[in-house]
Design an enzyme around this catalytic site. Structure first.
Site, short mmCIF file in Angstrom:
data_model
loop_
_atom_site.label_atom_id
_atom_site.label_comp_id
_atom_site.label_asym_id
_atom_site.label_seq_id
_atom_site.Cartn_x
_atom_site.Cartn_y
_atom_site.Cartn_z
N GLY A 71 -10.59 10.14 -7.54
CA GLY A 71 -11.46 9.00 -7.21
C GLY A 71 -12.01 9.21 -5.81
O GLY A 71 -12.11 10.33 -5.31
N ARG A 72 -12.31 8.08 -5.16
CA ARG A 72 -12.95 8.16 -3.84
C ARG A 72 -12.07 8.85 -2.80
O ARG A 72 -12.56 9.66 -2.01
CB ARG A 72 -13.31 6.74 -3.36
CG ARG A 72 -14.48 6.15 -4.12
CD ARG A 72 -14.54 4.65 -3.92
NE ARG A 72 -13.52 4.01 -4.74
CZ ARG A 72 -13.76 3.00 -5.58
NH1 ARG A 72 -14.95 2.49 -5.66
NH2 ARG A 72 -12.79 2.49 -6.31
N ILE A 73 -10.76 8.54 -2.80
CA ILE A 73 -9.90 9.14 -1.77
C ILE A 73 -9.66 10.61 -2.07
O ILE A 73 -9.70 11.47 -1.19
CB ILE A 73 -8.57 8.35 -1.62
CG1 ILE A 73 -8.87 6.88 -1.30
CG2 ILE A 73 -7.70 8.97 -0.53
CD1 ILE A 73 -7.65 5.97 -1.29
N ARG A 84 -7.46 11.69 -14.93
CA ARG A 84 -7.26 11.27 -16.35
C ARG A 84 -8.56 11.29 -17.14
O ARG A 84 -8.54 11.47 -18.34
CB ARG A 84 -6.53 9.93 -16.44
CG ARG A 84 -7.31 8.81 -15.87
CD ARG A 84 -6.53 7.56 -15.73
NE ARG A 84 -7.27 6.80 -14.71
CZ ARG A 84 -7.07 5.58 -14.38
NH1 ARG A 84 -6.14 4.89 -14.94
NH2 ARG A 84 -7.82 4.98 -13.46
N ALA A 126 -0.47 8.16 -1.88
CA ALA A 126 -0.93 7.24 -2.94
C ALA A 126 0.00 6.03 -3.00
O ALA A 126 -0.25 5.02 -2.32
CB ALA A 126 -1.00 7.98 -4.26
N ARG A 127 1.06 6.12 -3.77
CA ARG A 127 2.07 5.07 -3.84
C ARG A 127 3.43 5.74 -4.00
O ARG A 127 3.56 6.77 -4.70
CB ARG A 127 1.82 4.16 -5.04
CG ARG A 127 0.79 3.07 -4.78
CD ARG A 127 1.31 2.05 -3.77
NE ARG A 127 0.33 1.00 -3.52
CZ ARG A 127 -0.53 1.02 -2.49
NH1 ARG A 127 -0.53 2.01 -1.63
NH2 ARG A 127 -1.35 0.01 -2.30
N GLU A 172 9.69 0.71 0.08
CA GLU A 172 9.33 0.51 1.49
C GLU A 172 9.87 -0.83 1.98
O GLU A 172 9.81 -1.81 1.23
CB GLU A 172 7.80 0.51 1.63
CG GLU A 172 7.21 1.86 1.31
CD GLU A 172 5.69 1.92 1.43
OE1 GLU A 172 5.09 0.98 1.97
OE2 GLU A 172 5.12 2.92 0.97
N HIS A 220 3.53 4.52 6.13
CA HIS A 220 2.39 3.94 5.39
C HIS A 220 1.21 3.64 6.33
O HIS A 220 0.79 2.48 6.49
CB HIS A 220 2.83 2.67 4.64
CG HIS A 220 1.94 2.35 3.46
ND1 HIS A 220 2.40 1.75 2.32
CD2 HIS A 220 0.62 2.55 3.25
CE1 HIS A 220 1.39 1.58 1.47
NE2 HIS A 220 0.30 2.06 2.01
N GLY A 247 -1.89 5.17 6.06
CA GLY A 247 -3.15 5.68 5.50
C GLY A 247 -4.40 4.98 6.02
O GLY A 247 -5.33 5.62 6.48
C1 DGY Z 1 -4.00 0.25 0.09
O1 DGY Z 1 -5.13 -0.08 0.45
O2 DGY Z 1 -3.67 0.17 -1.08
C2 DGY Z 1 -3.06 0.73 1.15
O3 DGY Z 1 -2.03 1.47 0.68
C3 DGY Z 1 -2.54 -0.44 1.95
O4 DGY Z 1 -3.51 -0.68 2.84
#
Ligand code: DGY
Length: 323
Positions: A157-159, A180, A241-242, A271, A289, A291
């Site tokens: 995607g964008r990131i 996907r 990501a997560r 977290e 975290h 990002g």
């Molecule tokens: C998001 O944007 O989902 C980041 O992980 C939290 O800012």
């Protein structure tokens, strides 16, 4: 006309809070402590809009209160796996997020982790600060060359694309992609990237693997022991990501037994808790975290929420509606 009553669950940049306060009857969580699920459930009975973020958990139970006043959850952040969007939909509650504005800074942090772990920057800094540096020598803290290496991007995607931009144009990296759905040929061509059919097909070929897919149940432990075993013993895993996308226990094993070269993590399964097995792994770079954590981006995220809320309460479609 009375202004909509709006709850912001954590403190936001001052400039955004000030603008929000002009437009809405704004209520701040001045303690800046995460709200409990009971608090969030109460809030749904008291506010027209609740503005949660990644530290809030909104499973179906939060939507079960008898009197729901809330009509929109305008999330501060792009990821919204912490909100049960089906439960929101069933209650007629709109959900929005803040895409686009954080793509560049999140990709910057992914590249920071990639460079730090490949060039052993964390280890070097610890050595120097602890007074253990004995001076230059040809065999000292030998890392891995980034330029020209192969980067696998999971989630384009964008990131993911912002990461490809940096890696391809900045470091001449070869880009492999797993996504996907099929990525349009012109998008792949921009980065001279190749899409492969599966995570299994991607991992064995990569010197670096960077995760940019959504979190949530669908991607929980996408990177597990079996898939870590498919990585080269010299390869590095980067996760911005997560946390739940990576099985932390399996990753700790791979790091301790050196079945991969190392990892860089900005996100964690529970977290702010981070397992000791990760904290003590030297071939791992850890960030809390960060990002999207630049002034420019955190303000832009807030203003994007403001746009979504303004549209919603003006009776227009919010641009970032996800449910
Ligand atoms: C998001 O944007 O989902 C980041 O992980 C939290 O800012």
């Amino acid at each position: 006309m009375t202004k909509p009553r709006v709850l912001v669950t954590r403190r936001w940049p001052e400039a955004v809070e000030a603008k929000m306060a002009q437009a809405f009857d704004l209520h701040l969580n001045t303690s800046d402590q995460p709200l409990s699920q009971a608090d969030l459930r109460d809030a749904m009975g008291q506010y027209d809009a609740v503005l949660p973020t990644v530290t809030d958990r909104l499973p179906a139970a939060v939507f079960d209160g008898s009197a729901t006043r809330t009509r929109i959850l305008a999330n501060y952040g792009v990821g919204f796996a912490h909100i049960d969007t089906e439960a929101a939909k069933a209650r007629g509650i709109a959900v929005t997020n803040t895409p686009d504005v954080l793509s560049e800074c999140t990709a910057d942090i992914a590249m920071t982790l990639l460079l730090m772990v490949a060039r052993r920057a964390g280890e070097g800094e610890r050595e120097l600060r602890e007074g253990r540096w004995t001076g230059w020598r040809p065999t000292h803290l030998i890392g891995t060359k980034v330029s020209g290496a192969t980067l696998g991007i999971i989630g384009f995607g964008r990131i993911g694309q912002a990461m490809a931009q940096r890696a391809h144009f900045g470091f001449g990296m070869r880009i492999l992609v797993q996504n996907r759905s099929p990525v349009p040929a012109e998008v792949l061509a921009r980065y001279n990237a190749t899409q492969v059919a599966s995570v299994e097909a991607l991992l064995p070929d990569c010197d670096f693997v960077s995760l940019h897919c959504p979190g949530g149940a669908a991607n929980r432990h996408l990177i597990n022991a079996a898939r870590l075993d498919l990585m080269k013993p010299t390869a590095f895993l980067i996760n911005t990501a997560r946390g739940e996308v990576v099985d932390e226990h399996a990753l700790a094993q791979s790091l301790w037994f050196n079945t991969i070269g190392g990892a860089g993590l900005d996100v964690f399964e529970r977290e702010p808790a981070v397992p000791d097995a990760l904290l003590n792994a030297d071939n791992l770079v850890l960030l809390p975290h960060l990002g999207s954590a630049t002034r420019e981006t955190r303000e832009a995220m807030g203003f994007r929420v403001l746009d979504n809320l303004t549209a919603f309460f003006d009776g227009r479609a919010p641009r970032d509606r996800v449910a």
